[in-house]
Motif scaffolding. Structure first.
Motif, PDB file in Angstrom:
ATOM      1  N   ASN A 189      17.497  22.336 -35.406  1.00 47.83           N
ATOM      2  CA  ASN A 189      18.215  22.774 -36.611  1.00 47.83           C
ATOM      3  C   ASN A 189      17.536  22.159 -37.830  1.00 47.83           C
ATOM      4  O   ASN A 189      17.999  21.176 -38.405  1.00 47.83           O
ATOM      5  N   THR A 190      16.440  22.756 -38.238  1.00 49.71           N
ATOM      6  CA  THR A 190      15.619  22.198 -39.311  1.00 49.71           C
ATOM      7  C   THR A 190      16.265  22.324 -40.689  1.00 49.71           C
ATOM      8  O   THR A 190      15.789  21.709 -41.647  1.00 49.71           O
ATOM      9  N   LEU A 191      17.326  23.101 -40.806  1.00 51.25           N
ATOM     10  CA  LEU A 191      18.014  23.222 -42.098  1.00 51.25           C
ATOM     11  C   LEU A 191      19.055  22.130 -42.303  1.00 51.25           C
ATOM     12  O   LEU A 191      19.589  21.993 -43.413  1.00 51.25           O
ATOM     13  N   LEU A 192      19.351  21.374 -41.270  1.00 50.87           N
ATOM     14  CA  LEU A 192      20.403  20.362 -41.348  1.00 50.87           C
ATOM     15  C   LEU A 192      20.105  19.368 -42.469  1.00 50.87           C
ATOM     16  O   LEU A 192      19.028  18.799 -42.561  1.00 50.87           O
ATOM     17  N   GLY A 193      21.099  19.193 -43.346  1.00 52.71           N
ATOM     18  CA  GLY A 193      20.939  18.273 -44.474  1.00 52.71           C
ATOM     19  C   GLY A 193      20.371  18.931 -45.717  1.00 52.71           C
ATOM     20  O   GLY A 193      20.319  18.298 -46.774  1.00 52.71           O
ATOM     21  N   SER A 194      19.958  20.186 -45.615  1.00 52.19           N
ATOM     22  CA  SER A 194      19.446  20.933 -46.768  1.00 52.19           C
ATOM     23  C   SER A 194      20.349  22.130 -47.031  1.00 52.19           C
ATOM     24  O   SER A 194      20.971  22.668 -46.108  1.00 52.19           O
ATOM     25  N   TYR A 195      20.413  22.532 -48.314  1.00 48.89           N
ATOM     26  CA  TYR A 195      21.168  23.730 -48.726  1.00 48.89           C
ATOM     27  C   TYR A 195      22.652  23.642 -48.342  1.00 48.89           C
ATOM     28  O   TYR A 195      23.320  24.664 -48.222  1.00 48.89           O
ATOM     29  N   GLY A 196      23.155  22.440 -48.132  1.00 50.39           N
ATOM     30  CA  GLY A 196      24.557  22.270 -47.755  1.00 50.39           C
ATOM     31  C   GLY A 196      24.840  22.443 -46.281  1.00 50.39           C
ATOM     32  O   GLY A 196      26.006  22.405 -45.870  1.00 50.39           O
ATOM     33  N   VAL A 197      23.805  22.623 -45.447  1.00 53.24           N
ATOM     34  CA  VAL A 197      24.009  22.819 -44.007  1.00 53.24           C
ATOM     35  C   VAL A 197      24.512  21.520 -43.387  1.00 53.24           C
ATOM     36  O   VAL A 197      23.884  20.474 -43.495  1.00 53.24           O
ATOM     37  N   ARG A 203      28.512  23.672 -46.300  1.00 48.97           N
ATOM     38  CA  ARG A 203      29.537  23.252 -47.260  1.00 48.97           C
ATOM     39  C   ARG A 203      28.965  23.433 -48.657  1.00 48.97           C
ATOM     40  O   ARG A 203      27.964  22.826 -49.013  1.00 48.97           O
ATOM     41  N   THR A 204      29.611  24.304 -49.443  1.00 51.62           N
ATOM     42  CA  THR A 204      29.132  24.563 -50.794  1.00 51.62           C
ATOM     43  C   THR A 204      30.305  24.901 -51.699  1.00 51.62           C
ATOM     44  O   THR A 204      31.193  25.667 -51.318  1.00 51.62           O
ATOM     45  N   GLY A 205      30.314  24.309 -52.876  1.00 46.47           N
ATOM     46  CA  GLY A 205      31.360  24.609 -53.848  1.00 46.47           C
ATOM     47  C   GLY A 205      32.758  24.379 -53.324  1.00 46.47           C
ATOM     48  O   GLY A 205      33.696  25.074 -53.708  1.00 46.47           O
ATOM     49  N   GLY A 206      32.910  23.406 -52.431  1.00 43.47           N
ATOM     50  CA  GLY A 206      34.215  23.132 -51.863  1.00 43.47           C
ATOM     51  C   GLY A 206      34.647  24.104 -50.783  1.00 43.47           C
ATOM     52  O   GLY A 206      35.757  23.993 -50.264  1.00 43.47           O
ATOM     53  N   ARG A 207      33.792  25.037 -50.420  1.00 46.46           N
ATOM     54  CA  ARG A 207      34.125  26.016 -49.382  1.00 46.46           C
ATOM     55  C   ARG A 207      33.196  25.847 -48.183  1.00 46.46           C
ATOM     56  O   ARG A 207      32.086  25.327 -48.302  1.00 46.46           O
ATOM     57  N   LEU A 208      33.672  26.300 -47.018  1.00 54.54           N
ATOM     58  CA  LEU A 208      32.883  26.242 -45.792  1.00 54.54           C
ATOM     59  C   LEU A 208      32.392  27.639 -45.446  1.00 54.54           C
ATOM     60  O   LEU A 208      33.203  28.558 -45.261  1.00 54.54           O
ATOM     61  N   LEU A 209      31.079  27.804 -45.373  1.00 57.29           N
ATOM     62  CA  LEU A 209      30.465  29.056 -44.951  1.00 57.29           C
ATOM     63  C   LEU A 209      30.082  28.919 -43.481  1.00 57.29           C
ATOM     64  O   LEU A 209      29.474  27.917 -43.081  1.00 57.29           O
ATOM     65  N   ILE A 210      30.443  29.912 -42.680  1.00 58.83           N
ATOM     66  CA  ILE A 210      30.058  29.953 -41.269  1.00 58.83           C
ATOM     67  C   ILE A 210      29.271  31.232 -41.043  1.00 58.83           C
ATOM     68  O   ILE A 210      29.723  32.326 -41.411  1.00 58.83           O
ATOM     69  N   GLY A 211      28.085  31.091 -40.448  1.00 59.24           N
ATOM     70  CA  GLY A 211      27.251  32.273 -40.255  1.00 59.24           C
ATOM     71  C   GLY A 211      26.548  32.254 -38.913  1.00 59.24           C
ATOM     72  O   GLY A 211      26.467  31.225 -38.235  1.00 59.24           O
ATOM     73  N   ALA A 212      26.036  33.411 -38.525  1.00 58.11           N
ATOM     74  CA  ALA A 212      25.260  33.533 -37.295  1.00 58.11           C
ATOM     75  C   ALA A 212      24.208  34.606 -37.478  1.00 58.11           C
ATOM     76  O   ALA A 212      24.479  35.656 -38.068  1.00 58.11           O
ATOM     77  N   VAL A 213      23.011  34.311 -36.995  1.00 59.32           N
ATOM     78  CA  VAL A 213      21.914  35.276 -36.939  1.00 59.32           C
ATOM     79  C   VAL A 213      21.477  35.344 -35.481  1.00 59.32           C
ATOM     80  O   VAL A 213      21.166  34.318 -34.872  1.00 59.32           O
ATOM     81  N   ALA A 225      15.737  33.364 -41.379  1.00 60.68           N
ATOM     82  CA  ALA A 225      16.605  34.428 -41.891  1.00 60.68           C
ATOM     83  C   ALA A 225      17.912  33.840 -42.411  1.00 60.68           C
ATOM     84  O   ALA A 225      18.437  34.271 -43.445  1.00 60.68           O
ATOM     85  N   ALA A 226      18.440  32.839 -41.707  1.00 59.47           N
ATOM     86  CA  ALA A 226      19.670  32.190 -42.148  1.00 59.47           C
ATOM     87  C   ALA A 226      19.462  31.460 -43.469  1.00 59.47           C
ATOM     88  O   ALA A 226      20.341  31.478 -44.338  1.00 59.47           O
ATOM     89  N   GLN A 227      18.310  30.855 -43.636  1.00 57.91           N
ATOM     90  CA  GLN A 227      18.029  30.147 -44.892  1.00 57.91           C
ATOM     91  C   GLN A 227      18.091  31.100 -46.082  1.00 57.91           C
ATOM     92  O   GLN A 227      18.685  30.782 -47.119  1.00 57.91           O
ATOM     93  N   SER A 228      17.500  32.270 -45.934  1.00 53.68           N
ATOM     94  CA  SER A 228      17.541  33.256 -47.020  1.00 53.68           C
ATOM     95  C   SER A 228      18.969  33.683 -47.306  1.00 53.68           C
ATOM     96  O   SER A 228      19.370  33.827 -48.474  1.00 53.68           O
ATOM     97  N   LEU A 229      19.744  33.891 -46.246  1.00 57.63           N
ATOM     98  CA  LEU A 229      21.141  34.273 -46.425  1.00 57.63           C
ATOM     99  C   LEU A 229      21.927  33.180 -47.145  1.00 57.63           C
ATOM    100  O   LEU A 229      22.728  33.455 -48.047  1.00 57.63           O
TER     101      LEU A 229
END
Length: 412
Positions: free
Chosen positions: A257-265, A285-295, A310-314
């Motif tokens: 999970n190379t995005l961990l710790g970046s972009y709020g992941v 976690r962004t703007g006080g909200r939790l985003l959950i996604g799957a690719v 692809a998830a990073q772009s999203l």
């Protein structure tokens, strides 16, 4: 003459008859009316008091201007939800597809349901079976992700979950199934039962690691599962770690999970097999909200990296699209209390009514609470909800207890 006159007069007892009859009837009518009135008063006084009702007086919906444009992957399937708000969007057919190691999210979830782990605790210690230790060369020959183990090697619960979720150890997935249920088949049955309970209608598990191509799911189902899993503190702690270090010593290994710790992941799980392609489920976690996604089902690749990219772009596009909107200023009357006696007491927002959304989203407003029978002006008695966020509402005027006249004249 006197005799003739006497014979012309009616008998004495007949002259007052009609008057007495009319008076008696009137008395009866008055008595009956009085009894009915008393019965009505008694009924009005003893029947249950009406419950106060809350009603919105502001528009029940608000659509954020504009249109959302997210960079969905060209192939496969993807879903992005904002917890408490709704689905930001989806792409692809959302048909069941092999999960690869993303299946381990359910393995960890089921194990933690059966063996709760407090935050920061290592939990009980389990031991690797000689049979699983002997399978290690076979798993290596099949190119399965693993951790090196020997017979009877101890693993704390947290260590096992970290090996499962960070370095995606298939052999530990099968040991977790044995430790919990005695083997893969009964544990897979638990996984499927849990999937049904969570409403994962496009999911079927045949193994605890996801290496089997017959373990299938959809991006939408995996978002549903990951949201539930992230509500378990121990799970959230495990998937927030970028590396795994064996407790008995050994090399520290990094996760995929190379995005961990970046972009709020703040967590995620990758997966790849040649049948599944690249898969990735994540939480941001962004703007006080939790985003959950799957690719999922990213083909023509040799790892999960394409799904992660692809998830990073999203994620970047979603974060820039999220916006805060004000639906009503502080002090605005947005609802009222109907007390059941014809009185309507306005309710004003104690702070601005705001919500998080994105262009094109229609936010639905609702009012809730249990107003008391009586309360002074200024007391908070309800709240208005928009986009999963709650704003307290206060009484503009006193909410008074019903008077005797109110109770006697109530029609409803």
């Amino acid at each position: 003459m006197t005799g003739i006159a006497d014979r012309m007069l009616p008998p004495a007892e007949e002259t007052g008859g009609p008057r007495r009859h009319n008076g008696r009837a009137l008395a009866i009518v008055c008595a009956v009316a009085g009894l009915l009135l008393l019965a009505l008063v008694a009924f009005q006084m003893v029947r249950p008091l009406p419950s106060a009702r809350l009603r919105l007086v502001t528009p029940v919906s608000h659509t954020i201007p504009g249109a959302l444009n997210l960079p969905w992957p060209a192939a496969g399937q993807a879903v992005l939800d904002v917890d408490g708000v709704g689905r930001m969007g989806a792409s692809g057919s959302l048909q069941p597809t092999p999960t690869a190691s993303v299946a381990k999210v359910m393995t960890a979830y089921v194990f933690l349901q059966d063996h709760p782990l407090r935050g920061g605790e290592e939990g009980p210690t389990y031991h690797v079976s000689p049979e699983e230790a002997a399978r290690l060369p076979w798993r290596i020959s099949r190119d399965e992700t693993h951790v090196d183990v020997v017979a009877n090697q101890p693993f704390t619960e947290r260590e096992a979950l970290e090996a499962l979720m960070i370095v995606s150890a298939n052999n530990i997935a099968h040991e977790l199934a044995r430790w919990d249920s005695g083997g893969d088949a009964p544990f897979a049955a638990k996984m499927n039962s849990t999937a049904r309970r969570l409403g994962m209608t496009g999911t079927h598990y045949t193994d605890p690691s996801g290496f089997d191509a017959t373990t299938v799911s959809t991006a939408a189902d995996q978002v549903r599962l990951f949201r539930a899993a992230m509500r378990i503190p121990a799970f959230a702690e495990v998937v927030s770690k970028p590396t795994f270090t064996p407790r008995t010593g050994g090399q520290t290994r990094s996760g995929a999970n190379t995005l961990l710790g970046s972009y709020g992941v703040i967590g995620g799980k990758t997966g790849f097999t040649s049948q599944a392609g690249g898969n990735y489920v994540f939480a941001v976690r962004t703007g006080g909200r939790l985003l959950i996604g799957a690719v999922m089902a990213q083909q023509h690749t040799t790892s999960s990296a394409v799904a992660v990219s692809a998830a990073q772009s999203l994620i970047l596009a979603a974060e820039s699209s999220l916006t805060r909107v004000t639906l009503a200023p502080r002090g605005a009357v947005v609802a009222r209390v109907d007390d059941g006696y014809g009185h309507r007491i306005p309710l004003a927002a104690t702070v601005p009514v705001t919500a998080t959304g994105w262009p094109g989203l229609t936010l639905r407003l609702s009012v809730g609470g249990k107003p008391p029978r009586h309360a002074p002006a200024g007391r908070t008695v309800a709240s208005v909800t928009a986009g999963g966020e709650h704003t307290a509402l206060r009484l503009v005027r006193p909410l008074r207890a019903p008077s005797l006249l109110d109770r006697l004249t109530r029609l409803g």
